[in-house]
Scaffold this active site. Sequence first.
Site, PDB file in Angstrom:
ATOM      1  N   HIS A  32      -0.084 -33.312  22.582  1.00  0.00           N
ATOM      2  CA  HIS A  32      -0.727 -32.736  21.401  1.00  0.00           C
ATOM      3  C   HIS A  32      -2.072 -32.095  21.706  1.00  0.00           C
ATOM      4  O   HIS A  32      -2.503 -31.202  20.971  1.00  0.00           O
ATOM      5  CB  HIS A  32      -0.915 -33.804  20.315  1.00  0.00           C
ATOM      6  CG  HIS A  32       0.347 -34.146  19.587  1.00  0.00           C
ATOM      7  ND1 HIS A  32       1.278 -35.036  20.077  1.00  0.00           N
ATOM      8  CD2 HIS A  32       0.836 -33.705  18.402  1.00  0.00           C
ATOM      9  CE1 HIS A  32       2.281 -35.136  19.222  1.00  0.00           C
ATOM     10  NE2 HIS A  32       2.043 -34.337  18.199  1.00  0.00           N
ATOM     11  N   GLY A  33      -2.750 -32.530  22.733  1.00  0.00           N
ATOM     12  CA  GLY A  33      -4.055 -31.942  23.009  1.00  0.00           C
ATOM     13  C   GLY A  33      -4.753 -32.585  24.181  1.00  0.00           C
ATOM     14  O   GLY A  33      -4.440 -33.717  24.574  1.00  0.00           O
TER      15      GLY A  33
END
Length: 475
Positions: A323-324
């Site tokens: 996700h990041g």
Amino acid sequence: MLFNTTDFFVFIILFLLSYFQTKGNTRLFICLTFSYIFYAWYDWRFGLLLVFLTVINFFIGLKIANTSENQKTIKLIWLGVLFNLGLLAIFKYFNFFSDSLHTVLSHIGLSTNITTLKIIAPLGISFYTFKIISYFVDIYQGNCQVEKSFLKFGVFYTFFPILLTGPIVKAGFFIPQLEYDKIPTWNQIILGIELILWGFFKKVVIADSLAVVVNLEFADPTAYTSLSLFLSVIFYSFQIYCDFSGYSDIAIGLGHLLGFDFGENFNRPYFSTSFSEFWKRWHISLSSWLRNYLYIPLGGNRHGLYNTYINLLITMVLGGLWHGSNWTFVIWGAIHGIYLILQRIFGRIYERIIYLLRIPQLISNAFLVILVFLLSCIAWVFFRSETLEQALNIFKIIFTSSNWKFSNVSYQFQVIKCLFLIILLYIFEGISFKISLTNMFESKPLVRLFAGAIIIWSIAFFGTFSGSSFIYSQF
């Protein structure tokens, strides 16, 4: 180009006019061209990158198809997987790992001069990277054939409705739909319009209304009371759900308008009675990808409980990192991994207690739904926070302060509005378990027309049209 902008409104009209006026390869060419335009709208360099990746991955596929030796085929598939993962690592994670290594070495007293790169991660790169990895792996496993048409492969890889935030549609599911010109039925068109309207309602009415409170309070948690922050955490849980599922609904609805099926990506996740059920209902295409291409290859649950727990934790940590490039995402994934492990440890004990105490199933399920939701909210705090310190400050204020009076809550009118929207959403989704709204609408056209008019009116009068980006487009 965002779905909730006037630019996209003009774009989609031009696309639909071009799409339905053409057939065969010309129609595929229209799909591919408009997809590149859609992506390049953010930055022309993104468009060039996507063209480059389409060509490279297509020729890797052709090379695989033309190779008869099994060992060479495996090497080519690994080349394709590592090439795409390498680009993802450079664009999205190079600075993250460089900074993390610098921090670790500094703590042990070593002086470092580690290079960082001034690069911007292309939007949606995680999604189309996972899509192409599944394509290569499915070829190896015999679940799909190499696509020898550049146009069909290009549309599968870049099609704009599902390019930025999915669903992550597998090649074996989507490419066969490109074999002939799709002519949507009347029911598909109506369902597509309904999904688009419902998606916009969730995004611009619910998610963007919740964002007003969430963004202010997460920016400076120390300025707000315990109740304010507690409500803000609840609001973010619904903001990210409505924002992302709203995008998915719009994308899937666009697919129906064109005659395509992209599958389902959300199925009322906040009614889950366990975390395994939650991940079958939340971001279904990603959770399926993680299960099929990570958890099961790691061994799944085939080698004893201990290895199962390790595989669950690894899968969810890597899912969080996907996700990041921030440790808060890693912690979020680790928390969900721990939840899944604890569920396996205590699930049967809980069922035994419920049986012995003869607690009605309805009450037990209601308790579990609340428990799963509240525990997921704890994880969402890390997901939303920019730093670990910010997340811990929020928990500290919520759990240590005694200021729980609503009279001290900031933005009371906005908070009441948000609570009303959440309750409305929960009631609507709860009813849909008992009543098939699709069947009801098909049998009662006037009810369908009235419901559509209400949604349009709500979007027009209560929607936020600031063009705020969809949360998951950054991933």
